[in-house]
Design a protein around this motif. Structure first.
Motif, mmCIF file in Angstrom:
data_model
loop_
_atom_site.group_PDB
_atom_site.id
_atom_site.type_symbol
_atom_site.label_atom_id
_atom_site.label_comp_id
_atom_site.label_asym_id
_atom_site.label_seq_id
_atom_site.Cartn_x
_atom_site.Cartn_y
_atom_site.Cartn_z
ATOM 1 N N ASN A 107 105.068 -12.055 7.967
ATOM 2 C CA ASN A 107 105.655 -12.922 8.992
ATOM 3 C C ASN A 107 106.405 -14.078 8.355
ATOM 4 O OD1 ASN A 107 105.952 -13.158 11.862
ATOM 5 N ND2 ASN A 107 104.735 -15.024 11.735
ATOM 6 N N LYS A 108 105.828 -14.649 7.303
ATOM 7 C CA LYS A 108 106.482 -15.745 6.590
ATOM 8 C C LYS A 108 107.830 -15.300 6.048
ATOM 9 C CE LYS A 108 105.811 -19.007 2.805
ATOM 10 N NZ LYS A 108 104.875 -19.507 1.791
ATOM 11 N N LYS A 109 107.866 -14.128 5.415
ATOM 12 C CA LYS A 109 109.115 -13.610 4.856
ATOM 13 C C LYS A 109 110.138 -13.373 5.954
ATOM 14 C CE LYS A 109 111.047 -9.851 2.032
ATOM 15 N NZ LYS A 109 112.345 -10.112 2.579
ATOM 16 N N HIS A 110 109.712 -12.784 7.065
ATOM 17 C CA HIS A 110 110.628 -12.509 8.174
ATOM 18 C C HIS A 110 111.225 -13.815 8.716
ATOM 19 C CE1 HIS A 110 112.309 -10.514 11.657
ATOM 20 N NE2 HIS A 110 111.713 -11.418 12.425
ATOM 21 N N LEU A 111 110.388 -14.827 8.911
ATOM 22 C CA LEU A 111 110.871 -16.105 9.431
ATOM 23 C C LEU A 111 111.834 -16.785 8.454
ATOM 24 C CD1 LEU A 111 107.573 -17.474 10.965
ATOM 25 C CD2 LEU A 111 109.629 -16.793 12.220
ATOM 26 N N LEU A 112 111.478 -16.806 7.182
ATOM 27 C CA LEU A 112 112.340 -17.452 6.192
ATOM 28 C C LEU A 112 113.655 -16.701 6.025
ATOM 29 C CD1 LEU A 112 109.686 -18.541 3.525
ATOM 30 C CD2 LEU A 112 110.803 -19.944 5.273
ATOM 31 N N ASP A 113 113.611 -15.362 6.074
ATOM 32 C CA ASP A 113 114.845 -14.569 6.014
ATOM 33 C C ASP A 113 115.738 -14.854 7.219
ATOM 34 O OD1 ASP A 113 114.004 -13.436 3.631
ATOM 35 O OD2 ASP A 113 113.442 -11.507 4.526
ATOM 36 N N SER A 114 115.130 -14.982 8.388
ATOM 37 C CA SER A 114 115.889 -15.268 9.607
ATOM 38 C C SER A 114 116.552 -16.640 9.540
ATOM 39 C CB SER A 114 114.972 -15.200 10.830
ATOM 40 O OG SER A 114 114.472 -13.892 10.992
ATOM 41 N N ILE A 115 115.834 -17.611 9.033
ATOM 42 C CA ILE A 115 116.400 -18.959 8.870
ATOM 43 C C ILE A 115 117.587 -18.915 7.914
ATOM 44 C CG2 ILE A 115 115.947 -21.264 7.919
ATOM 45 C CD1 ILE A 115 113.046 -20.919 9.032
ATOM 46 N N GLN A 116 117.451 -18.168 6.829
ATOM 47 C CA GLN A 116 118.548 -18.066 5.869
ATOM 48 C C GLN A 116 119.766 -17.383 6.484
ATOM 49 O OE1 GLN A 116 118.561 -19.592 2.793
ATOM 50 N NE2 GLN A 116 120.725 -19.135 3.020
#
Length: 89
Positions: A63-72
């Motif tokens: 979930n952390k990776k998905h959120l950070l990727d989305s922000i990027q």
């Protein structure tokens, strides 16, 4: 904005300090305690809930990776605008 108070200072104006924490004027108060006892931070319920939600959302690696990727992606201009009512069509 953070305000640092002694226990005595905090106690002498408790109601007003709590109003300030819950309002828009101040985010938190650090209450200094005697050496070795540890300080205390006073925050609003709203701020506490936001911290809890953030910790929950970032608690699993996927979930952390998905959120950070989305922000990027948004920062890179890859976001897509749509109307909220279009989601339910």
């Amino acid at each position: 904005m953070t305000k640092v108070l002694s226990v005595t200072e905090f106690r002498s104006n408790l109601a007003e300090e709590l109003e300030q924490v819950c309002g828009d004027n101040r985010n938190q108060i650090i209450i200094k305690r005697p050496k070795g006892k540890g300080n205390v931070v006073v925050i609003s319920q709203k701020a506490f809930n936001a911290i809890e939600e953030t910790m929950y959302l970032l608690s699993t690696p996927n979930n952390k990776k998905h959120l950070l990727d989305s922000i990027q992606e948004l920062k890179d201009g890859k976001g897509i605008k749509f109307k909220l009512e279009d989601i339910w069509k």
